[in-house]
Design an enzyme around this catalytic site. Structure first.
Site, mmCIF file in Angstrom:
data_model
loop_
_atom_site.group_PDB
_atom_site.id
_atom_site.type_symbol
_atom_site.label_atom_id
_atom_site.label_comp_id
_atom_site.label_asym_id
_atom_site.label_seq_id
_atom_site.Cartn_x
_atom_site.Cartn_y
_atom_site.Cartn_z
ATOM 1 N N LYS A 66 -2.472 -1.431 7.633
ATOM 2 C CA LYS A 66 -1.235 -2.022 8.503
ATOM 3 C C LYS A 66 -1.661 -3.505 8.431
ATOM 4 O O LYS A 66 -1.640 -4.225 9.472
ATOM 5 C CB LYS A 66 -1.275 -1.580 10.012
ATOM 6 C CG LYS A 66 0.059 -2.071 10.743
ATOM 7 C CD LYS A 66 1.450 -1.471 10.582
ATOM 8 C CE LYS A 66 2.395 -2.170 11.188
ATOM 9 N NZ LYS A 66 3.730 -1.774 10.758
ATOM 10 N N ASP A 102 -2.332 15.330 10.938
ATOM 11 C CA ASP A 102 -1.862 16.075 11.903
ATOM 12 C C ASP A 102 -0.391 16.196 11.248
ATOM 13 O O ASP A 102 0.020 17.441 11.133
ATOM 14 C CB ASP A 102 -1.783 15.842 13.227
ATOM 15 C CG ASP A 102 -3.095 16.698 13.800
ATOM 16 O OD1 ASP A 102 -3.843 16.876 13.508
ATOM 17 O OD2 ASP A 102 -3.029 16.851 15.195
#
Ligand code: NAD
Length: 353
Positions: A187, A247
């Site tokens: 980021k 996940d």
């Protein structure tokens, strides 16, 4: 030279699924010696400590650790220090496991288990490499305080060059063994920590001219994983982004009983375990899917013992078993052959021959 594996069955379905992976490893005849010890709730019951000294010693001496899963409602009311999960965190920390590898591959036979359209996920085969010991999860200072009459909470995100470089090297090496594509997720438009992450990834890239490095912002990566997941080969990212993205990616396959994982130290020693938990709801019934654990054993052959051929043999056997129609309850579809944990193990052994 004999290679030593510390087997930690753990709790719930752990003993049932690790037993099948042990059978597979033994059948390969590649000189593996295995010794079993207690971890988690089973260790709490035996001696009041989720990561006892005897287990520590065995884990330290072994070349690799094969783990089932830990935890269950029986131990949920215990003080934090005695919870089974403490055993898991304890062994990860003790062994210095900083690199988490989570492959997400969809077997063609299980394409309907995904919640995404078959044409989006068919042929999916990605590997997520997540940094496991740094980042905002461990950064100091942290806390919740009272400041100017109101509660104030803070965490610290940080990475050193060394931490980024060592996870970067694991990811480049993994990409080299696969299709030579590495996407680093950060980021950098907002966070300095990940600006350094991107800079260091670019600095080590010339050491791996056979790997094509690209970069992606984490918000876009989350989107691309469900839009067009097959564009990825290996993804490398920090602890927090990796937690979330791995996940998300695991659900692309729709079958938690199929997903292996590896956590490695600096010397290639690793802890190998399925991505799922101890499934107390089905423990002791002989119905759990052992394939994630068997595939974790295959990762051990590849990453710790450098036995690529044996690893592929095991993965190939799992593919054959699915092609023959064997399914445990979690991946069952009408028309298939319903198999229990041991039957699935039998089928893999047969397919190895
Ligand atoms: P879980 O992964 O154990 O189970 C979620 C669901 O998936 C359950 O319905 C279960 O039956 C099913 N499932 C999981 N693995 C399966 C398999 N191999 N075959 C067939 N079905 C399978 O997650 P949970 O229910 O949230 O947690 C149960 C316990 O496991 C808790 O105590 C938790 O703390 C622990 N846990 C341990 C680990 C670990 O040891 N690494 C990871 C996650 C959860």
């Amino acid at each position: 030279m004999t290679k030593k594996i510390c087997v930690l069955p753990g709790d719930g379905i752990g003993p049932e699924i690790t037993a099948q992976a042990v059978r597979v490893l033994e059948a390969l005849g590649v000189g593996l010696e295995m010794e079993t010890a207690l971890l988690g709730g089973a260790a709490v019951d035996a001696c009041g400590d989720p990561y006892p000294e005897t287990t520590r010693k065995l884990a330290e001496e072994a070349d690799a650790v094969l783990l089932g899963a830990v935890g269950g409602p029986k131990w949920d009311a215990l003080p934090r220090e005695q919870r089974p999960e403490r055993g898991l965190l304890g062994i990860r920390k003790h062994l210095g496991l900083f690199a988490n590898l989570r492959p997400v591959a969809l077997y063609p036979e299980l394409v309907n288990a995904s919640t995404l359209k078959a044409e989006v996920v068919a042929g999916l085969d990605i590997l997520i490499v997540r940094e496991l010991t740094g980042d905002i999860y461990f950064g100091q200072p942290r806390g919740i305080e009272n400041r100017n009459g109101e509660r104030f909470a803070f965490n610290t995100m940080h990475y050193t060059e060394m931490e980024i470089r060592r996870i970067g090297r694991v990811a480049f090496e993994a990409a080299r063994r696969r299709n030579g594509k590495l996407c680093s997720v950060d980021k950098m438009n907002v966070l300095e920590t990940t600006q350094l992450w991107r800079d260091v990834m670019n600095e080590i890239a010339p050491e791996y001219p056979d790997v094509a490095l690209s970069h992606m912002l984490v918000d876009n990566a989350a989107m691309q994983l469900v839009r067009a997941p097959r564009q990825f080969d290996v993804i490398v990212t920090g602890n927090m982004f990796g937690d979330i993205l791995s996940d998300e990616a695991s659900m692309l396959t729709g079958s938690i009983g199929m997903l292996p994982s590896a956590s490695l130290d600096e010397n290639g020693k690793g802890l190998y375990e399925p991505s799922h938990g101890s499934a107390p709801d089905i423990a002791g019934q002989g119905v759990a899917n052992p394939l994630a654990t068997i595939l974790s054993a295959a990762m051990m052959l590849r990453y710790t013992f450098d036995l690529e051929e044996a690893a592929r043999k095991v993965e190939g056997a799992v593919g054959k078993v699915l092609a023959k129609g064997f399914r445990t309850g979690d991946i069952f579809e009408p028309g298939m052959i319903k198999a229990g944990t041991a039957q699935m193990g039998d089928a893999v052994l047969e397919a190895l021959e």
